[in-house]
Design a protein around this motif. Structure first.
Motif, PDB file in Angstrom:
ATOM      1  N   UNK A 184      37.261 -11.063  26.297  1.00 34.25           N
ATOM      2  CA  UNK A 184      37.412 -12.369  26.924  1.00 34.25           C
ATOM      3  C   UNK A 184      38.607 -12.424  27.878  1.00 34.25           C
ATOM      4  N   UNK A 185      39.751 -11.894  27.456  1.00 35.26           N
ATOM      5  CA  UNK A 185      40.990 -12.031  28.229  1.00 35.26           C
ATOM      6  C   UNK A 185      41.193 -10.875  29.201  1.00 35.26           C
ATOM      7  N   UNK A 186      40.883  -9.671  28.767  1.00 40.02           N
ATOM      8  CA  UNK A 186      41.175  -8.497  29.592  1.00 40.02           C
ATOM      9  C   UNK A 186      39.934  -7.859  30.217  1.00 40.02           C
ATOM     10  N   UNK A 187      38.776  -8.402  29.893  1.00 35.80           N
ATOM     11  CA  UNK A 187      37.517  -7.919  30.482  1.00 35.80           C
ATOM     12  C   UNK A 187      37.318  -6.423  30.231  1.00 35.80           C
ATOM     13  N   UNK A 188      37.584  -6.024  28.990  1.00 36.68           N
ATOM     14  CA  UNK A 188      37.399  -4.621  28.640  1.00 36.68           C
ATOM     15  C   UNK A 188      36.662  -4.529  27.306  1.00 36.68           C
ATOM     16  N   UNK A 189      35.659  -3.654  27.259  1.00 37.10           N
ATOM     17  CA  UNK A 189      34.954  -3.425  26.014  1.00 37.10           C
ATOM     18  C   UNK A 189      35.765  -2.513  25.104  1.00 37.10           C
ATOM     19  N   UNK A 190      35.501  -2.583  23.818  1.00 35.93           N
ATOM     20  CA  UNK A 190      36.263  -1.757  22.879  1.00 35.93           C
ATOM     21  C   UNK A 190      35.419  -1.422  21.662  1.00 35.93           C
ATOM     22  N   UNK A 191      35.745  -0.314  21.037  1.00 32.26           N
ATOM     23  CA  UNK A 191      35.176   0.032  19.747  1.00 32.26           C
ATOM     24  C   UNK A 191      36.043  -0.587  18.652  1.00 32.26           C
ATOM     25  N   UNK A 192      35.537  -0.654  17.440  1.00 29.54           N
ATOM     26  CA  UNK A 192      36.296  -1.195  16.315  1.00 29.54           C
ATOM     27  C   UNK A 192      36.436  -0.112  15.252  1.00 29.54           C
ATOM     28  N   UNK A 193      37.682   0.269  14.973  1.00 30.69           N
ATOM     29  CA  UNK A 193      37.989   1.189  13.874  1.00 30.69           C
ATOM     30  C   UNK A 193      39.163   0.603  13.115  1.00 30.69           C
ATOM     31  N   UNK A 194      38.981   0.314  11.851  1.00 28.82           N
ATOM     32  CA  UNK A 194      40.060  -0.247  11.056  1.00 28.82           C
ATOM     33  C   UNK A 194      41.129   0.811  10.795  1.00 28.82           C
ATOM     34  N   UNK A 195      42.384   0.405  10.636  1.00 28.56           N
ATOM     35  CA  UNK A 195      43.466   1.377  10.421  1.00 28.56           C
ATOM     36  C   UNK A 195      43.333   2.090   9.085  1.00 28.56           C
ATOM     37  N   UNK A 196      43.878   3.284   9.022  1.00 24.92           N
ATOM     38  CA  UNK A 196      43.844   4.065   7.786  1.00 24.92           C
ATOM     39  C   UNK A 196      44.662   3.367   6.700  1.00 24.92           C
ATOM     40  N   UNK A 197      44.085   3.110   5.537  1.00 18.93           N
ATOM     41  CA  UNK A 197      44.916   2.605   4.438  1.00 18.93           C
ATOM     42  C   UNK A 197      45.751   3.744   3.880  1.00 18.93           C
ATOM     43  N   UNK A 198      46.912   3.444   3.321  1.00 20.05           N
ATOM     44  CA  UNK A 198      47.711   4.519   2.724  1.00 20.05           C
ATOM     45  C   UNK A 198      46.980   5.135   1.542  1.00 20.05           C
ATOM     46  N   UNK A 199      47.227   6.398   1.308  1.00 21.36           N
ATOM     47  CA  UNK A 199      46.609   7.114   0.188  1.00 21.36           C
ATOM     48  C   UNK A 199      47.354   6.736  -1.085  1.00 21.36           C
TER      49      UNK A 199
END
Length: 364
Positions: free
Chosen positions: A155-170
């Protein structure tokens, strides 16, 4: 392929972004890639404002750029978001290496600063927004943390993106210790940053104590709001509040499972700009989650669909207290769900990265 990973903070700095990037590098190395991580490790956890912060972050940009010139040629550059506007410098480094650029946005700057009131709208903000728009649009792929961030970027930057959640700590999930006192516990564990709602937790605890509910609020961590929240608790005359220092990763799982409810907060105005770092662990723990922030975002909607979490706004102190009263009136064994392994989530995120690199035309 040869990968160059960039961030201000490295794995030994204590910064979550340093840990995430190092673990990404480790997982990609297991998949046969050659990984080099560049970091400057300048001052994580130290209060930095104004000119001092500007100088330190400017120096980090220069150090990362300079050190990248002496690195072996990379096929792809992967950047996070520290220092601010790192995507701009990472884009330059990628061009020097004639490499692809993948930017994993942990937060969106200068947008977060404006929403928190740390930056005033004006020429400088417009300039940095322009730089970031060019950096996002020039990257081979931008990766968001959740669907709210993906929608904001579009919406704001007019760029598409993929979604990957951050790695949780082990971490490991030990068997939860029995609560011999019979007091129900609800826990906030985090950095007490300005992006989070802390004072409302004390107001809710006050309502519970006034109603005679045997509930204890545990506030675990450190950060800008920590001392102020202690002062506020004393002013309210709270008796059932426990203050804990940050715990090590070895003890984090145990500390989470000691509580019946885990609090995750994000100021509503920051929807799409960042994702609370403890959210994934809270979900994996199997405990009920009390979400305080936006209620109309996609992350809030996803939590709401599970049916056992409480989704509220900052104005809902009384409804939250009522929700906790009802929850704490139930047998604690009815609320327990077996925790899920963090390693499975890490593997899934690493597989997403591998697929993303291959899809972008790099060898895999």
């Amino acid at each position: 392929m040869r990968l160059l990973l960039l961030n201000q903070f490295g794995p030994d700095s204590g910064a979550p972004t340093g840990r995430i990037l190092a673990e990404l590098g480790s997982e990609l190395e297991k998949r046969g890639h050659t990984v080099q991580l560049l970091a400057t490790d300048s001052g994580y956890g130290k209060p930095r404002k104004g000119i001092r912060r500007l100088m330190e972050e400017g120096l980090s940009h220069l150090l990362l750029l300079g050190r990248s010139l002496f690195c072996p040629k990379a096929d792809a550059v992967i950047s996070l978001t520290s220092p601010a506007c790192l995507a701009v410098t990472a884009g330059v480094i990628a061009k020097i290496h004639r490499a692809r650029h993948f930017h994993w946005a942990m937060d969106l700057y200068p947008d977060v600063g404006v929403r928190l009131g740390e930056l005033k709208k004006g020429v400088s903000v417009r300039f940095f927004s322009f730089l970031m728009r060019r950096a996002y649009q020039g990257a081979d792929r931008v990766i968001a943390l959740d669907e709210d961030m993906r929608d904001y970027l579009q919406k704001i930057y007019r760029v598409g993106s993929a979604v990957i959640e951050p790695f949780p700590p082990e971490i490991t999930w030990p068997p939860p210790a029995k609560n011999s006192k019979g007091t129900r516990r609800w826990l906030y564990s985090g950095n007490f940053g300005r992006a989070h709602e802390i004072q409302i937790l004390l107001q809710i605890q006050k309502k519970l104590e006034d109603d005679g509910v045997p509930a204890e609020l545990i506030l675990q961590g450190q950060g800008p709001q920590f001392l102020a929240s202690q002062d506020a608790a004393r002013s309210l005359g709270l008796r059932q509040v426990q203050w804990r220092a940050p715990v090590s990763l070895e003890k984090l799982g145990e500390s989470l499972l000691q509580s019946d409810v885990l609090v995750v907060t994000r100021k509503a105005e920051l929807t799409g700009l960042l994702l609370p770092s403890k959210l994934m662990l809270a979900e994996l723990s199997g405990r009920a989650i009390l979400w305080i922030g936006d209620t109309d975002g996609k992350t809030a909607a996803r939590l709401s669909r599970e049916g056992r979490h409480g989704i509220f706004t900052i104005a809902d102190a009384e409804p939250i207290a009522a929700w906790l009263r009802t929850l704490f009136a139930r047998d604690s064994s009815e609320m327990e769900i077996k925790p899920r392994a963090t390693g499975v989530v890490r593997q899934h995120a690493a597989d997403q990265w591998q697929a993303l690199l291959v899809k972008s035309g790099l060898p895999g």
